[in-house]
Design an enzyme around this catalytic site. Structure first.
Site, PDB file in Angstrom:
ATOM      1  CG  ASN A   1      -3.808   3.559   6.754  1.00 51.18           C
ATOM      2  OD1 ASN A   1      -4.085   2.559   6.011  1.00 51.18           O
ATOM      3  ND2 ASN A   1      -4.735   4.728   7.180  1.00 51.18           N
TER       4      ASN A   1
ATOM      5  CG  HIS B   1       0.141  -4.824  -0.437  1.00 53.12           C
ATOM      6  ND1 HIS B   1      -0.284  -3.426  -0.536  1.00 53.12           N
ATOM      7  CD2 HIS B   1      -0.457  -5.146   0.600  1.00 53.12           C
ATOM      8  CE1 HIS B   1      -0.721  -2.976   0.503  1.00 53.12           C
ATOM      9  NE2 HIS B   1      -0.800  -4.059   1.323  1.00 53.12           N
TER      10      HIS B   1
ATOM     11  CD  GLU C   1      -0.980  -5.531   5.154  1.00 56.22           C
ATOM     12  OE1 GLU C   1      -0.907  -4.922   6.070  1.00 56.22           O
ATOM     13  OE2 GLU C   1      -1.192  -4.872   3.993  1.00 56.22           O
TER      14      GLU C   1
ATOM     15  CE  LYS D   1      -9.995   1.880   5.177  1.00 59.41           C
ATOM     16  NZ  LYS D   1      -8.616   2.209   5.342  1.00 59.41           N
TER      17      LYS D   1
ATOM     18  NE  ARG E   1     -29.945   4.557  -6.577  1.00 65.53           N
ATOM     19  CZ  ARG E   1     -31.061   4.576  -7.225  1.00 65.53           C
ATOM     20  NH1 ARG E   1     -32.236   3.313  -6.854  1.00 65.53           N
ATOM     21  NH2 ARG E   1     -31.335   5.502  -8.052  1.00 65.53           N
TER      22      ARG E   1
ATOM     23  CG  HIS F   1      -0.944   1.978  -0.525  1.00 63.86           C
ATOM     24  ND1 HIS F   1      -2.099   2.419   0.152  1.00 63.86           N
ATOM     25  CD2 HIS F   1      -0.805   0.738  -0.421  1.00 63.86           C
ATOM     26  CE1 HIS F   1      -2.690   1.521   0.346  1.00 63.86           C
ATOM     27  NE2 HIS F   1      -1.969   0.506   0.095  1.00 63.86           N
TER      28      HIS F   1
ATOM     29  CD  GLU G   1      -8.326   4.743   7.657  1.00 61.06           C
ATOM     30  OE1 GLU G   1      -8.620   3.739   7.023  1.00 61.06           O
ATOM     31  OE2 GLU G   1      -7.336   5.386   7.157  1.00 61.06           O
TER      32      GLU G   1
ATOM     33  NE  ARG H   1     -10.508   0.169   8.637  1.00 57.72           N
ATOM     34  CZ  ARG H   1     -11.424  -0.283   7.610  1.00 57.72           C
ATOM     35  NH1 ARG H   1     -12.653  -0.104   8.044  1.00 57.72           N
ATOM     36  NH2 ARG H   1     -10.777  -0.961   6.828  1.00 57.72           N
TER      37      ARG H   1
ATOM     38  CG  HIS I   1      -0.529   0.231   4.296  1.00 56.55           C
ATOM     39  ND1 HIS I   1       0.099  -0.563   5.379  1.00 56.55           N
ATOM     40  CD2 HIS I   1      -1.206  -0.697   3.448  1.00 56.55           C
ATOM     41  CE1 HIS I   1       0.029  -1.666   5.169  1.00 56.55           C
ATOM     42  NE2 HIS I   1      -0.960  -1.803   4.041  1.00 56.55           N
TER      43      HIS I   1
ATOM     44  CE  LYS J   1      -8.384  -4.410   7.910  1.00 51.25           C
ATOM     45  NZ  LYS J   1      -8.268  -4.445   6.726  1.00 51.25           N
TER      46      LYS J   1
HETATM   47  N1  GLY Z   1     -10.975  -4.174   2.475  1.00 48.64           N
HETATM   48  C1  GLY Z   1      -9.582  -3.969   3.349  1.00 48.64           C
HETATM   49  C2  GLY Z   1      -9.959  -2.947   4.321  1.00 48.64           C
HETATM   50  O1  GLY Z   1     -11.237  -2.477   4.796  1.00 48.64           O
HETATM   51  O2  GLY Z   1      -9.100  -2.645   5.215  1.00 48.64           O
END
Ligand code: GLY
Length: 347
Positions: free
Chosen positions: A239, A256, A179, A137, A115, A246, A231, A235, A242, A221
């Site tokens: 994207n 990528h 990026e 993320k 956990r 993606h 997000e 945030r 993307h 960032k």
């Molecule tokens: N790990 C990439 C992000 O959180 O955007």
């Protein structure tokens, strides 16, 4: 004997209840001062391990096969079994040393093993340094759907050692710049102009300029994630490029950076129709200058199947990130059918 970099900069970044400490312009050897070596397991990939074997001496290490194809649940299960075999417990630190695939996997495993255990990252690619290792993320792909399963949890630290970049292939440099260009075109007109003036080799061959560029983009960032970790607004602008990008990455054999370069061009052209953007040519020129593709033939029907499952789609609508001008991005809700029709007209 541990060597201390003269220029190392330590910054603590608070994101919601978590704090991430960044060690910029640092050396890998400093890791021994950050965490206890006997309670740490490094997760890395075969390429990074082979190219930097001496750095790993003395550390417990799990070595994975390299590549996005391994960012899947079976890899997670296999690593968990190795952690059990190595008797990892709740006091174990997991440190992902690698590109975005490794940091995503390590962050995800670290957030579910027992956990949650302590996690830190040593990003080894330009892309991971300015983007993938930042933001909390993490997760895995499922079929053709990228990042479908995962968690949001901030790492305790990021250690930046640019000596890892010495062995980076050209394609990985281009990935990172995709990026960086995205950051510039969405948020920073001055950075965009700087990129227009320079070229990839101006940074690659100048350690100070590169370190400054990395820190600037990482902090950009971090600030966005700090303002909107989950997000819900700002945030989501990250994207840009993307949504289609993606899908291209999952359906075709492209990197990528190449995929989001194409996604950014498509989004800029959509922006010309939907949000009054007039500088698609400038964006295309910068992308091309940094070796990124701006034109491709793709099967939109196939890409749409992947986009159908995009996390930004809700019912018949999708949130698409568009540009108003260089340095100003906007999130707009459009019907999926309209986006599909406009993308079709671009082909
Ligand atoms: N790990 C990439 C992000 O959180 O955007």
């Amino acid at each position: 004997m541990l060597q201390k970099s003269n220029t190392m900069k330590q910054k603590k970044i608070r994101i919601a209840a978590a704090t991430t400490t960044c060690y910029f312009a640092c050396q890998f050897s400093h890791l021994r001062k950050v965490i206890p070596i006997d309670r740490t397991i490094i997760i890395t990939d075969q390429h990074v391990f082979k190219s930097h074997a001496s750095k790993f001496r003395g550390w417990n290490t799990i070595i994975l096969k390299a590549g996005e194809a391994y960012k899947i649940q079976p890899t997670v299960d296999a690593v968990i079994q190795q952690l059990v075999n190595m008797k990892a417990d709740r006091h174990t630190w997991l440190v992902g040393v690698g590109g975005g695939v490794i940091t995503d996997l390590t962050g995800y495993i670290g957030s579910i093993y027992m956990r949650g255990v302590n996690v830190g990252f040593v990003p080894t690619t330009l892309l991971a340094m300015v983007d993938a290792a930042i933001g909390g993320k993490n997760g895995v792909d499922h079929g053709v759907i990228k990042n479908l399963v995962g968690t949001i949890r901030q790492p305790s630290f990021l250690l930046y050692d640019t000596s890892f970049l010495k062995t980076l292939p050209d394609s990985e440099w281009r990935n990172g710049f995709a990026e960086i260009i995205k950051h510039a075109v969405c948020f920073k007109p001055a950075l965009f102009r700087e990129l227009e003036k320079n070229q990839l080799n101006s940074y690659r061959s100048n350690k100070q300029a590169l370190a400054a560029l990395i820190e600037k983009n990482a902090m950009l960032k971090f600030k966005i994630v700090q303002a909107d970790e989950k997000e819900q607004g700002l945030r989501s602008l990250l994207n840009f490029g993307h949504t289609l990008g993606h899908a291209i990455e999952m359906v075709y054999e492209v990197s990528h950076g190449e995929a989001i370069s194409l996604g950014m061009v498509a989004a800029a052209r959509l922006s010309a129709k939907l949000s009054g953007f007039k500088e698609t040519d400038r964006l295309q020129q910068v992308l091309a200058k940094y070796g990124l593709p701006t034109l491709a033939n793709y099967d939109l029907e196939k890409l749409m199947q992947s986009m159908e499952m995009d996390k930004k789609k809700a019912g018949k609508t999708i949130r698409y990130i568009l540009l108003k001008q260089i340095g100003s991005a906007v999130s707009q809700l459009h019907s999926f059918a309209v986006i599909k029709k406009l993308l079709n007209q671009q082909l």
